[in-house]
Enzyme design. Structure first.
Site: not given
Ligand code: NAP
Length: 542
Positions: A371, A374-375
Site C-alpha cells: 500500500c 499508507c506506507d
C-alpha cells in the site's frame, strides 16, 4: 460517524485552508461534541526548534476542535517546563489528554486520518463513555497486568484510525493498567526505525509486536490479553439479532451502490464491512477515470460514496462475517451479532496477490508493503522498487515518485500492460524501469536491505540495495466466505453466477470484483446496482 467526516488533511497549511473554506466542519464538530459532560484538558508540549510544522498543525487542529467544543481547554508548554519532566515528555509536539487521569499521549500532530482517532478520544473522554462490544468488554475486564501500548500511525493511512480507536478504547477503559503512545511515524522516523515499523499501523504492547495492520475490536483485545497477534475470533452463539431484508457483505463500490439501489427500491438493507468503507478504492492514490470526477484521491472518492450510501443504509464497519447459514431466512453471523435476512449479496472484492518469494512474509511491515498510500511517506528520500506491470503498479510508482521516494519499477516482461496514459506519465516523470526482470529474494537483518533480481532474457542474477519493496501484482478474489458457504466458483476462482448475479445458493447473490471481469470502480458500482435490482425483483416483485 467520525470515520467519514473529514477530507484528508495532511499538514498545517492544508488544514488552515480547509478551516476557512469548509463551514460545515464546525457544525459537524458541534454535533459530535454535543452532550460532553466533562472538561477535557489538553497539554501540548512543543519546542520551536523541533518539528515546527507539526507543532503548528497540532495547534490548528486543537483550536478548530475547541471552537466547537468549549469544554476542551488547551495549555501549551515548552519541553523544558517542569510538567514536561513530570510527565516524561521528550518529543515535540506531544499531546496529553487529561494527564492526571489517563496515560495517553500523541507523539506528533494528530493530523490527516489521525484527526478521526483524536476526535474519538476526546469524545470518549468527554462523554465518559467507551462503546465496547460485549465480547471486548469481557476480554478487557480479564486483563490484570500493566500494558504499555505503542501504536505507529501515519496521517495518510486510512486503516490507522481503526486500530488507534481500538487502543484508545482500551486505554480509556482501564487507565490504571493501560498506557498508550500514538506515534506519528512521519514526525518521528527515528522512533519508527528503532521499532522497525516500516508500515502502519503496527501495535506493540510491553515492547512485543501484537498487531500488524488494523484489527477488529475483539481481535485487538484478544491480542492485548495474550500479548501476541490473534487472527481468529469466534463469537458466542447468543449474539444479538438484527432482522433485515438484505445483507450486503463488503463496502466497496459494488456494495455501496447495491445498498443505495436496494434501500431506494424498498428493501431494508445493511452493509457489513470488516475494514473501512471504500475497499480497494480507499487506498488508491489517485482515480482519474470515474465519470464526473476528473481527478480524485481514492480515499476521497470512498468517502463521497460512503456518505451517499449512509443517506440510505446502515454500515457496520470493522465487523467481520464469520459464517453464513443459508435457509429460507439466511443467518449471517459476524464477530458482534447475528443478522437474519431474506437475501445476502457478496460484494467481498479482492485482496492483494502475493509474490511468494523468500523474504516477502518475513519483511512484511519491515520494508515490504502492498500500500503506497499508507506506507509510501515512510520511504521519502529512500530507495524502493515497485514490482508489477499493470495499472496498479504504475499508479503506485507515480505516487511514490510524487511524494519524493527514489522509486524504480521492475516488470517481468518487456512492456507494461497498464493503460497508455499511465505509462506515458511514468516516462514523463523519469521513473527508472527495469524490464524482463523478476524479483527472486528479499533479504536484510531486521528490515529490507537487499533484493535478488533475475533477468529472464539474459538469464542473469543481480543484487540491488533497496530500503523498500512495494508489491503490486494484481488481486485475487476474496472468496473464503463464499467457499465456506458452499458457493460454486469458476475455474479461475471467482464466484460463479448467472447473468442476474444469482449464485448456486438461493437467496445469495454476488457483485463486483469477486465475480471477475474488468476491475474498474465504475464497473463494480454498476454491477452492485444491477445485483440490487435483481434482488428486488426476486424478493418483492418476482
Ligand atoms: P493486473 O492488471 O492484473 O496486473 C498485474 C501485473 O503484475 C502484471 O503486469 C503481471 O505481469 C504482474 N504479475 C502478476 N503476477 C506476477 C508475479 N508472480 N511476478 C511478477 N509479476 C507478476 O493487476 P493490477 O495492476 O493490480 O490491476 C488490477 C485491476 O484493477 C486491473 O483490471 C486494472 O485494470 C484495474 N486497475 C485500474 C486502474 C485504472 O483504471 N486507472 C488503476 C488500478 C487498477 P504480466 O503482465 O506479465 O502478466
Amino acid at each position: 460517524m467520525v470515520f467519514l467526516m473529514f477530507n484528508q488533511v495532511f499538514d498545517g497549511k492544508e488544514l488552515s485552508k480547509n478551516m476557512k473554506t469548509d463551514k460545515n466542519v464546525n457544525k459537524k464538530l458541534e454535533k459530535l461534541f454535543k452532550g460532553i459532560s466533562k472538561e477535557i484538558q489538553i497539554f501540548l508540549f512543543t519546542d520551536p526548534a523541533k518539528n515546527e510544522s507539526n507543532n503548528s498543525a497540532a495547534r490548528l487542529i486543537i483550536s478548530m476542535i475547541m471552537e466547537a467544543a468549549p469544554d476542551i481547554k488547551l495549555e501549551e508548554f515548552n519541553l523544558e517546563d517542569q510538567l514536561a519532566h513530570k510527565f516524561d515528555v521528550k518529543d515535540s509536539p506531544t499531546l496529553l489528554i487529561n494527564p492526571e487521569r489517563f496515560n495517553i499521549r500523541w507523539v506528533g500532530a494528530p493530523a490527516g486520518e489521525e484527526i478521526r482517532s483524536f476526535i474519538e478520544a476526546l469524545r470518549m473522554i468527554g462523554l465518559n463513555r467507551v462503546d465496547l462490544g460485549e465480547h471486548s468488554k469481557k476480554i478487557i475486564q480479564s486483563i490484570e497486568g500493566k500494558c504499555d501500548i505503542k501504536i505507529f500511525t501515519s496521517p495518510n493511512c486510512p486503516y490507522c484510525p481503526i486500530q488507534a480507536i481500538n487502543v484508545l478504547k482500551a486505554a480509556i477503559n482501564k487507565p490504571e493498567l493501560i498506557s498508550l503512545e500514538i506515534i506519528d511515524v512521519l514526525a518521528n522516523p527515528e522512533i519508527a526505525e528503532k521499532y522497525g515499523a516500516f508500515s502502519v499501523p503496527q501495535t506493540f504492547a510491553n515492547e512485543n509486536l501484537i498487531a500488524h495492520g488494523a484489527q477488529s475490536e475483539e481481535l485487538f483485545m484478544m491480542s492485548l490479553k495474550t500479548m501476541e497477534e490473534q487472527r481468529i475470533f469466534i463469537p458466542e452463539s447468543d449474539a444479538k439479532e438484527v432482522k433485515t431484508d438484505l445483507v450486503v457483505i463488503g463496502c466497496g463500490p459494488a456494495g455501496m451502490a447495491a445498498g443505495i439501489y436496494a434501500q431506494r427500491s424498498g428493501l431494508k438493507t445493511v452493509i457489513i464491512e470488516r475494514n473501512i468503507p471504500g475497499g480497494q478504492v480507499a487506498i488508491t492514490p489517485i482515480v482519474e477515470n470515474y465519470p464526473g470526477l476528473t481527478q480524485v484521491g481514492g480515499r476521497n472518492l470512498a468517502e463521497i460514496m460512503a456518505a451517499h450510501a449512509l443517506e440510505y443504509v446502515k454500515i457496520f464497519p470493522g465487523e467481520e462475517v464469520i459464517q453464513i447459514y443459508p435457509d429460507d431466512q439466511i443467518t449471517v453471523l459476524t464477530n458482534r451479532r447475528k443478522f437474519i435476512a431474506k437475501a445476502v449479496l457478496l460484494a467481498t472484492g479482492a485482496k492483494y496477490r502475493h509474490l511468494n518469494v523468500e523474504g516477502e512474509l518475513q519483511f512484511a511491515g519491515s520494508g515490504v508493503s502492498y500500500c503506497s498510500t499508507c506506507d509510501g511517506p515512510l520511504f521519502k528520500g529512500k530507495k524502493v522498487i515497485v514490482v508489477g506491470g499493470g495499472n496498479s503498479a504504475v499508479t503506485e510508482a507515480l505516487h511514490l515518485k510524487n511524494i519524493g521516494v527514489d522509486v524504480t519499477i521492475i516488470h517481468r516482461r518487456d512492456s507494461f500492460r497498464a493503460q497508455e496514459h499511465l505509462v506515458k506519465n511514468l516516462y514523463d516523470n523519469n521513473v527508472p524501469i527495469i524490464f524482463n526482470t523478476e524479483l527472486k529474494k528479499i533479504e536484510g537483518s531486521n528490515h529490507v536491505e537487499t533484493i535478488e533480481l533475475y533477468n529472464n532474457k539474459r538469464k542473469k542474477t543481480a543484487r540491488k540495495q533497496v530500503d523498500g519493496v512495494f508489491i503490486s501484482i494484481g488481486y485475487e478474489p476474496a472468496v473464503e466466505l463464499a467457499n465456506k458457504t458452499g458457493i460454486e466458483l469458476t475455474d479461475e476462482g471467482y464466484i460463479k453466477h448467472d447473468s442476474k448475479h444469482r449464485t448456486n445458493i438461493k437467496g445469495i447473490y454476488s457483485a463486483g470484483d469477486v465475480e471477475g471481469g474488468y476491475k474498474q470502480i465504475v464497473i463494480a458500482a454498476g454491477l452492485g446496482a444491477a445485483a440490487a435490482m435483481t434482488i428486488f425483483e426476486d424478493l418483492i416483485n418476482p
